[in-house]
Design an enzyme around this catalytic site. Sequence first.
Site, PDB file in Angstrom:
ATOM      1  CB  SER A  12      34.776  29.091  47.206  1.00 17.92           C
ATOM      2  OG  SER A  12      35.397  29.019  48.469  1.00 17.92           O
ATOM      3  CG  ASN A  25      44.845  38.921  33.985  1.00 20.54           C
ATOM      4  OD1 ASN A  25      44.337  38.264  34.894  1.00 20.54           O
ATOM      5  ND2 ASN A  25      44.593  40.212  33.819  1.00 20.54           N
ATOM      6  N   GLY A  69      39.757  35.608  33.576  1.00 17.69           N
ATOM      7  CA  GLY A  69      40.739  35.898  34.604  1.00 17.69           C
ATOM      8  C   GLY A  69      42.014  35.086  34.467  1.00 17.69           C
ATOM      9  N   GLY A  72      43.811  31.380  37.306  1.00 15.93           N
ATOM     10  CA  GLY A  72      43.495  31.358  35.884  1.00 15.93           C
ATOM     11  C   GLY A  72      44.719  31.172  35.015  1.00 15.93           C
ATOM     12  N   GLY A  96      47.287  34.462  38.777  1.00 16.26           N
ATOM     13  CA  GLY A  96      46.820  33.516  39.770  1.00 16.26           C
ATOM     14  C   GLY A  96      46.361  32.183  39.235  1.00 16.26           C
ATOM     15  CE1 TYR A 136      35.210  35.218  46.211  1.00 19.23           C
ATOM     16  CE2 TYR A 136      35.071  33.764  48.120  1.00 19.23           C
ATOM     17  CZ  TYR A 136      35.517  34.024  46.833  1.00 19.23           C
ATOM     18  OH  TYR A 136      36.270  33.076  46.171  1.00 19.23           O
TER      19      TYR A 136
END
Length: 309
Positions: A166, A28, A26, A32, A30, A190
Amino acid sequence: MGLFTPTKDIEYDKYDLKGKVVIITGSNAGLGKEIAKKIGKLGAHIIFACRNEAKAKEAIKEVFEFSNGENDKLEFMKLDLLSLGSIKEFANQFQNVKKLKCDILINNAGIMWLWEDKKWNNPITKNGGNQFNTQFLANYLGHFLLTQLLFKNLMENQARILNISSSVHSLGGFSLENLINDTSYTFQTYCQSKLAQIYSTYYLDSLINNNENENINKATINAIHPGIFASEIVNLPFPLDRLYHKVFKSAEYCARAIVKCAIENQYQSISGKYFDDTKIINSSSLSYNKEIGKQLYDQSMDLIKDYLN
Protein backbone atom coordinates in the site's frame (compact mmCIF):
# COMPACT_ATOMS: atom_id res chain seq x y z
CA MET A 1 -6.24 14.19 -21.38
CA GLY A 2 -6.76 14.06 -17.63
CA LEU A 3 -4.21 13.12 -15.02
CA PHE A 4 -6.00 9.85 -14.27
CA THR A 5 -5.83 7.11 -16.90
CA PRO A 6 -8.22 4.29 -16.05
CA THR A 7 -6.84 0.75 -15.96
CA LYS A 8 -8.73 -1.35 -18.46
CA ASP A 9 -10.04 -4.75 -17.50
CA ILE A 10 -8.35 -7.97 -18.62
CA GLU A 11 -8.79 -8.99 -22.22
CA TYR A 12 -9.87 -12.49 -21.27
CA ASP A 13 -9.67 -13.95 -24.77
CA LYS A 14 -5.92 -13.19 -24.96
CA TYR A 15 -4.85 -15.41 -22.06
CA ASP A 16 -5.03 -19.08 -21.17
CA LEU A 17 -3.85 -20.10 -17.70
CA LYS A 18 -4.98 -23.72 -17.87
CA GLY A 19 -2.40 -25.87 -16.11
CA LYS A 20 -1.13 -22.97 -14.00
CA VAL A 21 -1.50 -23.12 -10.20
CA VAL A 22 -2.18 -19.87 -8.39
CA ILE A 23 -2.26 -19.38 -4.60
CA ILE A 24 -4.22 -16.35 -3.43
CA THR A 25 -4.35 -15.63 0.28
CA GLY A 26 -7.53 -14.01 1.54
CA SER A 27 -9.40 -14.94 -1.64
CA ASN A 28 -12.73 -15.46 0.10
CA ALA A 29 -13.71 -11.77 0.06
CA GLY A 30 -12.94 -8.30 -1.21
CA LEU A 31 -9.85 -7.74 -3.33
CA GLY A 32 -8.71 -11.37 -3.10
CA LYS A 33 -12.02 -12.64 -4.41
CA GLU A 34 -11.96 -10.18 -7.31
CA ILE A 35 -8.43 -11.31 -8.21
CA ALA A 36 -9.63 -14.92 -8.09
CA LYS A 37 -12.59 -14.18 -10.36
CA LYS A 38 -10.36 -12.72 -13.07
CA ILE A 39 -7.69 -15.41 -12.85
CA GLY A 40 -10.33 -18.12 -12.57
CA LYS A 41 -11.95 -16.95 -15.79
CA LEU A 42 -8.60 -17.59 -17.48
CA GLY A 43 -8.70 -21.26 -16.48
CA ALA A 44 -6.08 -21.38 -13.72
CA HIS A 45 -6.15 -23.88 -10.87
CA ILE A 46 -6.75 -21.54 -7.93
CA ILE A 47 -5.95 -22.35 -4.33
CA PHE A 48 -8.21 -20.31 -2.07
CA ALA A 49 -5.84 -19.99 0.89
CA CYS A 50 -8.21 -18.79 3.60
CA ARG A 51 -9.12 -19.23 7.24
CA ASN A 52 -12.91 -19.32 6.82
CA GLU A 53 -13.97 -22.39 4.83
CA ALA A 54 -17.64 -21.41 4.52
CA LYS A 55 -16.81 -17.99 3.06
CA ALA A 56 -14.19 -19.54 0.77
CA LYS A 57 -16.71 -21.99 -0.64
CA GLU A 58 -19.15 -19.14 -1.27
CA ALA A 59 -16.38 -17.32 -3.13
CA ILE A 60 -15.54 -20.46 -5.12
CA LYS A 61 -19.16 -20.63 -6.26
CA GLU A 62 -18.98 -17.01 -7.42
CA VAL A 63 -15.72 -17.58 -9.27
CA PHE A 64 -17.11 -20.71 -10.91
CA GLU A 65 -20.13 -18.76 -12.13
CA PHE A 66 -17.92 -15.91 -13.35
CA SER A 67 -16.01 -18.44 -15.46
CA ASN A 68 -19.34 -19.39 -17.08
CA GLY A 69 -19.17 -22.73 -15.33
CA GLU A 70 -16.03 -23.71 -17.23
CA ASN A 71 -13.41 -23.72 -14.46
CA ASP A 72 -13.81 -26.44 -11.85
CA LYS A 73 -10.17 -26.23 -10.69
CA LEU A 74 -11.09 -24.08 -7.72
CA GLU A 75 -9.94 -25.44 -4.38
CA PHE A 76 -10.10 -24.36 -0.75
CA MET A 77 -7.08 -25.00 1.46
CA LYS A 78 -7.11 -23.81 5.05
CA LEU A 79 -4.59 -21.11 5.85
CA ASP A 80 -4.68 -19.04 9.03
CA LEU A 81 -2.02 -16.33 8.79
CA LEU A 82 -2.28 -15.75 12.54
CA SER A 83 -1.03 -19.30 13.17
CA LEU A 84 2.50 -20.18 12.08
CA GLY A 85 1.61 -23.84 12.55
CA SER A 86 -1.31 -23.47 10.14
CA ILE A 87 0.98 -21.89 7.55
CA LYS A 88 3.45 -24.76 7.86
CA GLU A 89 0.65 -27.33 7.48
CA PHE A 90 -0.68 -25.51 4.42
CA ALA A 91 2.73 -25.66 2.74
CA ASN A 92 3.08 -29.34 3.65
CA GLN A 93 -0.32 -30.19 2.21
CA PHE A 94 0.33 -28.18 -0.94
CA GLN A 95 3.80 -29.56 -1.69
CA ASN A 96 4.07 -32.96 -0.06
CA VAL A 97 0.51 -34.28 0.00
CA LYS A 98 -1.07 -32.75 -3.10
CA LYS A 99 2.36 -32.43 -4.78
CA LEU A 100 1.41 -29.22 -6.53
CA LYS A 101 3.68 -26.65 -8.12
CA CYS A 102 3.07 -22.94 -7.70
CA ASP A 103 3.22 -20.64 -10.71
CA ILE A 104 1.84 -17.50 -9.07
CA LEU A 105 1.74 -16.59 -5.36
CA ILE A 106 -0.35 -13.56 -4.44
CA ASN A 107 0.17 -12.54 -0.81
CA ASN A 108 -3.02 -10.55 -0.45
CA ALA A 109 -4.71 -11.18 2.91
CA GLY A 110 -4.47 -8.58 5.63
CA ILE A 111 -5.86 -6.84 8.69
CA MET A 112 -6.28 -3.10 9.10
CA TRP A 113 -7.40 -1.35 12.26
CA LEU A 114 -8.04 2.39 12.22
CA TRP A 115 -8.48 2.84 15.96
CA GLU A 116 -8.23 0.92 19.19
CA ASP A 117 -11.03 -1.52 19.93
CA LYS A 118 -9.89 -3.58 22.88
CA LYS A 119 -13.21 -5.34 23.19
CA TRP A 120 -13.03 -7.05 19.79
CA ASN A 121 -9.44 -6.84 18.59
CA ASN A 122 -6.46 -8.38 20.32
CA PRO A 123 -3.26 -6.52 19.39
CA ILE A 124 -1.12 -9.52 20.35
CA THR A 125 -1.30 -13.04 18.93
CA LYS A 126 0.66 -15.85 20.60
CA ASN A 127 2.35 -18.65 18.70
CA GLY A 128 4.19 -21.18 20.81
CA GLY A 129 6.45 -19.28 23.17
CA ASN A 130 6.40 -16.08 21.11
CA GLN A 131 3.96 -13.23 20.84
CA PHE A 132 3.47 -11.07 17.76
CA ASN A 133 1.69 -7.87 16.91
CA THR A 134 -1.46 -9.14 15.19
CA GLN A 135 -1.35 -6.73 12.25
CA PHE A 136 2.33 -7.48 11.63
CA LEU A 137 1.69 -11.21 11.82
CA ALA A 138 -1.23 -11.22 9.38
CA ASN A 139 0.12 -8.66 6.95
CA TYR A 140 3.82 -9.42 6.95
CA LEU A 141 5.30 -12.28 8.96
CA GLY A 142 2.70 -14.91 8.02
CA HIS A 143 3.26 -14.22 4.33
CA PHE A 144 7.01 -14.16 4.90
CA LEU A 145 6.87 -17.68 6.36
CA LEU A 146 4.60 -18.90 3.57
CA THR A 147 7.01 -17.60 0.93
CA GLN A 148 9.98 -19.20 2.70
CA LEU A 149 8.25 -22.58 2.98
CA LEU A 150 7.36 -22.51 -0.73
CA PHE A 151 10.63 -20.93 -1.83
CA LYS A 152 12.20 -23.95 -3.57
CA ASN A 153 8.91 -24.69 -5.30
CA LEU A 154 8.60 -21.06 -6.43
CA MET A 155 12.16 -20.98 -7.74
CA GLU A 156 11.87 -24.27 -9.62
CA ASN A 157 8.73 -23.07 -11.38
CA GLN A 158 9.98 -19.53 -12.06
CA ALA A 159 6.93 -18.29 -10.21
CA ARG A 160 5.75 -14.73 -9.88
CA ILE A 161 5.37 -13.56 -6.27
CA LEU A 162 3.26 -10.48 -5.62
CA ASN A 163 3.10 -8.82 -2.22
CA ILE A 164 0.01 -6.64 -2.03
CA SER A 165 1.28 -3.56 -0.25
CA SER A 166 0.00 0.00 0.00
CA SER A 167 1.07 3.57 -0.58
CA VAL A 168 0.50 4.18 3.13
CA HIS A 169 3.80 2.38 3.78
CA SER A 170 5.34 5.86 3.50
CA LEU A 171 3.45 7.21 6.51
CA GLY A 172 5.79 7.15 9.47
CA GLY A 173 8.97 5.42 10.49
CA PHE A 174 9.84 1.80 11.19
CA SER A 175 10.83 -0.18 14.25
CA LEU A 176 11.81 -3.84 14.40
CA GLU A 177 10.18 -3.96 17.83
CA ASN A 178 6.79 -3.74 16.13
CA LEU A 179 7.09 -7.38 15.11
CA ILE A 180 6.69 -8.63 18.64
CA ASN A 181 6.36 -6.02 21.38
CA ASP A 182 4.05 -3.45 19.81
CA THR A 183 0.63 -3.62 21.44
CA SER A 184 -0.89 -0.96 19.19
CA TYR A 185 -4.14 -1.43 17.31
CA THR A 186 -3.59 1.67 15.29
CA PHE A 187 -3.40 2.54 11.61
CA GLN A 188 0.26 3.49 12.12
CA THR A 189 1.07 -0.14 12.84
CA TYR A 190 -0.74 -1.17 9.66
CA CYS A 191 1.37 1.30 7.67
CA GLN A 192 4.57 -0.10 9.12
CA SER A 193 3.51 -3.69 8.36
CA LYS A 194 3.11 -2.64 4.74
CA LEU A 195 6.58 -1.11 4.80
CA ALA A 196 7.91 -4.42 6.12
CA GLN A 197 6.41 -6.14 3.07
CA ILE A 198 8.39 -3.84 0.79
CA TYR A 199 11.63 -4.35 2.74
CA SER A 200 11.06 -8.08 2.40
CA THR A 201 10.35 -7.79 -1.34
CA TYR A 202 13.60 -5.97 -2.00
CA TYR A 203 15.74 -8.20 0.23
CA LEU A 204 14.35 -11.48 -1.12
CA ASP A 205 14.91 -10.21 -4.65
CA SER A 206 18.56 -9.52 -3.79
CA LEU A 207 18.93 -13.09 -2.49
CA ILE A 208 17.28 -14.57 -5.57
CA ASN A 209 19.55 -12.65 -7.90
CA ASN A 210 22.73 -13.07 -5.85
CA ASN A 211 23.32 -16.54 -7.32
CA GLU A 212 26.14 -16.43 -9.87
CA ASN A 213 24.69 -19.35 -11.86
CA GLU A 214 22.61 -17.58 -14.48
CA ASN A 215 21.18 -20.87 -15.73
CA ILE A 216 19.19 -21.68 -12.60
CA ASN A 217 15.47 -21.06 -12.53
CA LYS A 218 14.51 -17.92 -10.68
CA ALA A 219 11.28 -16.62 -9.30
CA THR A 220 10.40 -12.94 -9.44
CA ILE A 221 9.05 -10.94 -6.53
CA ASN A 222 7.42 -7.51 -6.57
CA ALA A 223 5.29 -5.35 -4.30
CA ILE A 224 2.21 -3.56 -5.61
CA HIS A 225 -0.07 -0.81 -4.43
CA PRO A 226 -3.29 -1.53 -6.34
CA GLY A 227 -4.96 1.74 -5.38
CA ILE A 228 -7.02 2.86 -2.42
CA PHE A 229 -10.26 0.96 -2.53
CA ALA A 230 -13.27 0.27 -0.33
CA SER A 231 -11.85 -2.73 1.48
CA GLU A 232 -13.86 -5.22 3.51
CA ILE A 233 -11.10 -5.31 6.11
CA VAL A 234 -12.18 -1.83 7.22
CA ASN A 235 -15.19 -1.66 9.55
CA LEU A 236 -16.85 1.73 9.76
CA PRO A 237 -20.07 2.80 11.50
CA PHE A 238 -23.09 4.06 9.58
CA PRO A 239 -23.19 6.43 7.70
CA LEU A 240 -19.40 6.48 7.17
CA ASP A 241 -19.55 3.00 5.63
CA ARG A 242 -21.86 4.25 2.85
CA LEU A 243 -19.66 7.25 2.13
CA TYR A 244 -16.53 5.09 2.17
CA HIS A 245 -17.81 2.83 -0.58
CA LYS A 246 -18.91 5.79 -2.70
CA VAL A 247 -15.64 7.74 -2.47
CA PHE A 248 -13.02 5.05 -3.07
CA LYS A 249 -12.39 2.69 -5.96
CA SER A 250 -13.96 -0.75 -6.07
CA ALA A 251 -12.05 -3.93 -5.26
CA GLU A 252 -12.84 -5.15 -8.78
CA TYR A 253 -11.14 -2.13 -10.31
CA CYS A 254 -8.01 -2.50 -8.15
CA ALA A 255 -7.78 -6.21 -8.92
CA ARG A 256 -7.12 -5.39 -12.58
CA ALA A 257 -3.58 -4.11 -12.01
CA ILE A 258 -2.66 -7.05 -9.78
CA VAL A 259 -3.82 -9.61 -12.32
CA LYS A 260 -2.00 -7.83 -15.13
CA CYS A 261 1.27 -7.85 -13.15
CA ALA A 262 0.70 -11.55 -12.42
CA ILE A 263 0.06 -12.73 -15.98
CA GLU A 264 1.21 -10.30 -18.66
CA ASN A 265 4.43 -11.10 -20.55
CA GLN A 266 5.83 -7.59 -20.17
CA TYR A 267 6.20 -8.16 -16.42
CA GLN A 268 7.62 -11.70 -16.63
CA SER A 269 11.27 -10.88 -15.90
CA ILE A 270 10.74 -7.79 -13.72
CA SER A 271 11.69 -8.31 -10.08
CA GLY A 272 12.45 -6.29 -6.99
CA LYS A 273 10.18 -3.41 -7.94
CA TYR A 274 7.32 -1.45 -6.43
CA PHE A 275 4.24 -0.95 -8.59
CA ASP A 276 1.57 1.69 -8.26
CA ASP A 277 -1.23 0.21 -10.34
CA THR A 278 0.75 -1.20 -13.33
CA LYS A 279 3.52 1.42 -13.24
CA ILE A 280 6.91 0.96 -11.60
CA ILE A 281 7.62 3.83 -9.23
CA ASN A 282 9.90 4.51 -6.29
CA SER A 283 8.66 3.46 -2.89
CA SER A 284 9.46 5.64 0.13
CA SER A 285 13.08 6.64 0.67
CA LEU A 286 13.11 4.75 3.97
CA SER A 287 12.16 1.50 2.20
CA TYR A 288 15.55 1.47 0.41
CA ASN A 289 17.53 1.27 3.66
CA LYS A 290 19.39 -2.00 3.05
CA GLU A 291 20.61 -2.26 6.64
CA ILE A 292 17.06 -2.22 8.02
CA GLY A 293 15.99 -4.63 5.27
CA LYS A 294 18.66 -7.13 6.29
CA GLN A 295 17.94 -6.72 10.00
CA LEU A 296 14.25 -7.33 9.34
CA TYR A 297 15.04 -10.43 7.28
CA ASP A 298 17.41 -11.83 9.93
CA GLN A 299 14.99 -11.19 12.78
CA SER A 300 12.08 -12.62 10.78
CA MET A 301 14.04 -15.78 10.00
CA ASP A 302 14.85 -16.17 13.68
CA LEU A 303 11.17 -15.80 14.62
CA ILE A 304 10.04 -18.49 12.17
CA LYS A 305 12.99 -20.89 12.49
CA ASP A 306 11.00 -23.49 14.42
CA TYR A 307 8.54 -23.79 11.52
CA LEU A 308 11.06 -24.20 8.70
CA ASN A 309 12.11 -27.79 9.45
